[in-house]
Scaffold this motif. Structure first.
Motif, PDB file in Angstrom:
ATOM      1  N   PHE A  96       1.067  -1.463  -0.012  1.00 14.16           N
ATOM      2  CA  PHE A  96      -0.052   0.002   0.024  1.00 14.16           C
ATOM      3  C   PHE A  96       0.843   1.243   0.058  1.00 14.16           C
ATOM      4  CE2 PHE A  96      -2.401   3.263   2.627  1.00 14.16           C
ATOM      5  CZ  PHE A  96      -3.495   3.597   1.406  1.00 14.16           C
ATOM      6  N   GLY A 323      -9.682  -6.772   0.513  1.00 10.44           N
ATOM      7  CA  GLY A 323      -9.385  -7.400  -0.862  1.00 10.44           C
ATOM      8  C   GLY A 323      -9.727  -6.645  -2.172  1.00 10.44           C
ATOM      9  N   VAL A 324     -10.715  -5.624  -1.910  1.00  6.77           N
ATOM     10  CA  VAL A 324     -11.256  -5.061  -2.990  1.00  6.77           C
ATOM     11  C   VAL A 324     -10.627  -3.438  -3.462  1.00  6.77           C
ATOM     12  CG1 VAL A 324     -13.606  -3.982  -3.959  1.00  6.77           C
ATOM     13  CG2 VAL A 324     -13.366  -6.126  -2.615  1.00  6.77           C
ATOM     14  N   ARG A 325     -10.474  -2.754  -2.374  1.00  4.67           N
ATOM     15  CA  ARG A 325     -10.062  -1.445  -2.921  1.00  4.67           C
ATOM     16  C   ARG A 325      -8.562  -0.954  -2.609  1.00  4.67           C
ATOM     17  NH1 ARG A 325     -14.081   0.759   1.317  1.00  4.67           N
ATOM     18  NH2 ARG A 325     -13.379  -1.350   2.090  1.00  4.67           N
ATOM     19  N   TYR A 326      -8.005  -1.846  -1.778  1.00  2.00           N
ATOM     20  CA  TYR A 326      -6.560  -1.515  -1.341  1.00  2.00           C
ATOM     21  C   TYR A 326      -6.170  -2.736  -0.725  1.00  2.00           C
ATOM     22  CZ  TYR A 326      -8.991   0.734   2.351  1.00  2.00           C
ATOM     23  OH  TYR A 326     -10.083   1.129   3.319  1.00  2.00           O
ATOM     24  N   GLY A 327      -4.816  -2.821  -0.683  1.00  2.00           N
ATOM     25  CA  GLY A 327      -4.207  -3.880   0.221  1.00  2.00           C
ATOM     26  C   GLY A 327      -4.171  -5.377  -0.401  1.00  2.00           C
ATOM     27  N   ARG A 329      -4.821  -8.913  -1.803  1.00  2.00           N
ATOM     28  CA  ARG A 329      -5.783  -9.632  -2.654  1.00  2.00           C
ATOM     29  C   ARG A 329      -5.407 -11.144  -2.560  1.00  2.00           C
ATOM     30  NH1 ARG A 329      -9.369  -7.630  -7.618  1.00  2.00           N
ATOM     31  NH2 ARG A 329     -11.299  -8.111  -6.503  1.00  2.00           N
ATOM     32  N   PRO A 333      -9.642 -15.867  -6.307  1.00  2.00           N
ATOM     33  CA  PRO A 333     -10.656 -16.096  -5.836  1.00  2.00           C
ATOM     34  C   PRO A 333     -12.004 -16.821  -6.368  1.00  2.00           C
ATOM     35  CG  PRO A 333     -10.452 -13.704  -6.105  1.00  2.00           C
ATOM     36  CD  PRO A 333      -9.265 -14.401  -6.814  1.00  2.00           C
ATOM     37  N   LEU A 336     -17.192 -14.068  -4.337  1.00  3.39           N
ATOM     38  CA  LEU A 336     -16.835 -12.874  -3.316  1.00  3.39           C
ATOM     39  C   LEU A 336     -16.615 -13.254  -1.916  1.00  3.39           C
ATOM     40  CD1 LEU A 336     -16.790  -9.814  -3.763  1.00  3.39           C
ATOM     41  CD2 LEU A 336     -19.105  -9.821  -3.154  1.00  3.39           C
ATOM     42  N   GLU A 337     -17.353 -14.334  -1.391  1.00  2.00           N
ATOM     43  CA  GLU A 337     -16.981 -14.453   0.120  1.00  2.00           C
ATOM     44  C   GLU A 337     -15.504 -15.199   0.136  1.00  2.00           C
ATOM     45  OE1 GLU A 337     -20.149 -15.878   2.393  1.00  2.00           O
ATOM     46  OE2 GLU A 337     -19.001 -17.629   2.837  1.00  2.00           O
ATOM     47  N   LEU A 339     -12.987 -14.489  -1.599  1.00  2.83           N
ATOM     48  CA  LEU A 339     -12.066 -13.284  -1.713  1.00  2.83           C
ATOM     49  C   LEU A 339     -11.939 -12.401  -0.544  1.00  2.83           C
ATOM     50  CD1 LEU A 339     -10.639 -10.927  -3.251  1.00  2.83           C
ATOM     51  CD2 LEU A 339     -12.978  -9.851  -3.644  1.00  2.83           C
ATOM     52  N   LYS A 341     -12.797 -13.770   2.579  1.00  3.53           N
ATOM     53  CA  LYS A 341     -12.206 -14.858   3.775  1.00  3.53           C
ATOM     54  C   LYS A 341     -10.735 -15.004   3.654  1.00  3.53           C
ATOM     55  CE  LYS A 341     -16.242 -16.876   5.476  1.00  3.53           C
ATOM     56  NZ  LYS A 341     -16.922 -18.391   5.325  1.00  3.53           N
ATOM     57  N   ARG A 344      -8.391 -11.766   3.865  1.00  2.00           N
ATOM     58  CA  ARG A 344      -8.276 -11.411   5.272  1.00  2.00           C
ATOM     59  C   ARG A 344      -7.227 -12.433   6.102  1.00  2.00           C
ATOM     60  NH1 ARG A 344     -11.670  -7.665   7.385  1.00  2.00           N
ATOM     61  NH2 ARG A 344     -12.456  -8.922   9.174  1.00  2.00           N
ATOM     62  N   GLY A 345      -7.910 -13.798   5.741  1.00  2.00           N
ATOM     63  CA  GLY A 345      -7.129 -14.722   6.703  1.00  2.00           C
ATOM     64  C   GLY A 345      -5.555 -14.836   6.184  1.00  2.00           C
ATOM     65  N   PHE A 348      -3.857 -10.951   7.065  1.00  2.00           N
ATOM     66  CA  PHE A 348      -3.767 -10.667   8.756  1.00  2.00           C
ATOM     67  C   PHE A 348      -3.087 -11.759   9.433  1.00  2.00           C
ATOM     68  CE2 PHE A 348      -8.119  -8.445   8.346  1.00  2.00           C
ATOM     69  CZ  PHE A 348      -7.631  -7.200   8.412  1.00  2.00           C
TER      70      PHE A 348
END
Lengths: 485, 95
Positions: A96, A323-327, A329, A333, A336-337, A339, A341, A344-345, A348
């Motif tokens: 980012f 995972g959609v707008r920044y950071g 991804r 995927p 969408l779910e 993508l 999960k 983020r999994g 983080f």
């Protein structure tokens, strides 16, 4: 020059002893030589720093430089810096590059400071040891087997090792004060709302507050002058007039009323820390202060209340990382779910996931009253304890932390033992009060921090009290072996 | 009370976090130890205490309903993982 404070460096620039370019080059060189030992920087912004230094030299030459013009600083890596990676020490934001500056970053830029780089921290500021950083832990310059504290561990380590004369930090439960204590530097958490949160990557919005970290209280005052003030971009920014935080530094302390909470000197307090803090209090008595015992009866409840409220706010704040707008991804995927999960999994780290889950649970249907509402009621009781005591004394003093720096790995496998580290600092965030940690001694070769707590918006008083202590002692001048100047 | 495996999986789902099956038990253990810590609160009588949401009890500031933000579409899209024609791209949602 690396032993000099920000105030002394400002005098050197003013007298023409050295230019900002020379100063900046010297610090960049020192970072490149020494930081492999401390891992305090995530990103070094050499090119930008030299351009800022040149601009500062030109401004000073034409008489346009303010107090901070040309002075190097570094930012904790959760303050957005335009065009520079802003990672929050997370894999999630490793890629980012911020499209905008945080308010405090632009204010310090406008004041003419030179940004040396971005500093290591616990991931998303969640931690008390800097061990949850995606970039590996920063290390304590006093003993590199020990943690520097957290979450602003890189900031504290860099100032302690004299890799930068000052740094910014953020404090949600002690993240400025605890690492300042463990690394032997000065760190101020201002009153909630005094410094803008705009562009500071959010952890727990009702607790987060940015502040300065430096060798001395005087330096912290100089930086706070540039950082603080109302910001329309932060919906909880305090609408108050600006003040000069260095104006009251030299007020004598005769007649100062100090309260010592009996709960802060319990059996759980390390004996060496207790001794150094008592010596510091005796020093204040020599300066004309009077001391009395006071009580903050709900002290122990600050940990359970905090570890509901902060994770609850974090679970909500960190939902933006999708995972959609920044950071980060995830790859390929399937829907969408998936993508959400997997981004983020995978993005983080473990402690961040733990706190998101605790917060999600505490806010979920059926548990809200038992956890979130209860914690907010206890928050009110903790605040009331402070209000009662501060009606009676000018400042409250005690240890910043229950023990000096601990070993890397010592607490990282047990989140609850790590959380106990914050027992003396969390309550100020819950109450929204300002607090400063100043170096007040050493035990077994490790620094000890004295925490001074004041009333709402009493930053000038705290800086005055800390500065007078630093005129009478030289703990803030101690430099760790290996970082000699 | 204590969270079991299916509770942990349900919380992770609500939080949209993928947790490896092999890690569910260790997350469960640490969440349970945190919940044991926070359960100390339950012994405290808080009857009649007003919950505190903002340390200074401030309320949300309002401003005039005027456009203040400049158009930064390109700058903001430049940090997105996938975009097309000025839009964020996500996997197909509607068949």
């Amino acid at each position: 020059m690396f032993d000099k404070t920000l105030a002394e460096l400002a005098q050197g620039l003013e007298r023409g002893d050295f230019s900002s370019t020379e100063l900046t080059q010297a610090y960049l060189q020192r970072i490149n030589t020494l930081d492999s030992r401390y891992n305090s920087f995530i990103t070094i912004t050499e090119e930008q720093a030299l351009a800022q230094a040149q601009a500062a030299d030109e401004a000073r030459a034409t008489g346009n430089g303010g107090a901070l013009c040309g002075l190097p600083i570094a930012h904790k890596d959760l303050f957005c810096t335009r065009g520079v990676r802003t990672s929050s020490a997370s894999k999630m934001l490793d890629n980012f590059v911020s499209p905008y500056d945080a308010t405090i970053v632009s204010r310090l830029k406008n004041a003419g400071t030179v940004t040396l780089g971005k500093l290591n921290m616990d991931e998303f500021a969640m931690g008390s040891s800097n061990e949850s950083s995606f970039y590996g832990p920063a290390r304590n310059p006093w003993n590199t087997d020990c943690v520097p504290g957290g979450s602003s561990g890189g900031s504290a380590a860099a100032v302690a090792a004299r890799l930068t004369p000052a740094a910014t930090g953020s404090d949600t439960g002690g993240s400025i004060r605890q690492p300042a204590a463990l690394c032997g530097i000065t760190g101020l958490k201002p009153t909630y709302g005094r410094v803008s949160r705009y562009g500071m990557i959010a952890f727990a919005s009702s607790l987060d507050q940015a502040g300065p970290m430096a060798q001395t209280a005087e330096d912290c005052g100089m930086i706070l002058n540039a950082m603080a003030g109302f910001d329309p971009m932060d919906s909880t920014s305090a609408e108050r007039d600006m003040e000069d935080y260095t104006a009251e530094l030299n007020q004598p302390l005769a007649g100062l009323k100090i309260g010592l909470p009996k709960e802060y000197f319990s059996a759980a307090l390390d004996a060496g820390v207790a001794e150094q803090v008592r010596n510091a209090v005796a020093e204040f008595e020599k300066l004309g202060a009077t001391v009395k015992e006071v009580s903050l009866p709900n002290t122990e409840l600050c940990i359970p209340a905090y570890y509901i409220l902060a994770p609850a706010e974090a679970s909500s704040n960190l939902s933006r990382f999708d995972g959609v707008r920044y950071g980060y991804r995830c790859d390929n995927p399937v829907d969408l779910e998936d993508l959400y999960k997997r981004s983020r999994g995978e993005g983080f780290g473990a402690e961040v996931k733990r706190r998101i889950m605790i917060g999600t649970y505490a806010l979920s249907a059926g548990y809200y009253d038992a956890y979130y509402n209860k914690a907010q009621q206890i928050r009110r009781m903790i605040q009331q304890d402070f209000v009662n005591v501060l009606n009676d004394v000018d400042v409250i003093m005690g240890p910043t932390t229950p023990q000096p720096a601990f070993k890397l790995g010592e607490k990282s496998s047990d989140p609850v033992s790590m959380y106990m580290e914050d027992i003396f600092t969390l309550s100020l965030n819950l109450a929204g009060l300002p607090g400063i940690s100043v170096p007040c001694g050493q035990t077994n070769g490790l620094p000890v921090g004295l925490q001074i707590i004041g009333n709402y918006f009493a930053e000038s008083k705290l800086l005055n009290v800390a500065h007078q202590f630093q005129q009478a002692t030289d703990w803030h001048k101690q430099i760790p072996a290996g970082a000699e100047v | 009370m204590s969270l079991d495996r299916s509770d942990v999986e349900q919380i992770a789902h609500l939080a949209r976090l993928q947790i490896d099956a092999a890690d569910v038990d260790s997350y469960g253990d640490s969440l349970n130890s945190i919940l044991n810590l926070v359960d100390q609160m339950q012994a405290t009588n808080t009857e009649g205490v007003e919950p505190l949401a903002h340390p200074l009890d401030a309320v949300q500031r309002l401003r005039a309903d005027e456009v203040t933000e400049p158009d930064q579409r390109e700058a903001l899209l430049s940090v997105a993982p996938a975009t097309e024609e000025g839009l964020f791209l996500v996997p197909k949602v509607i068949e």
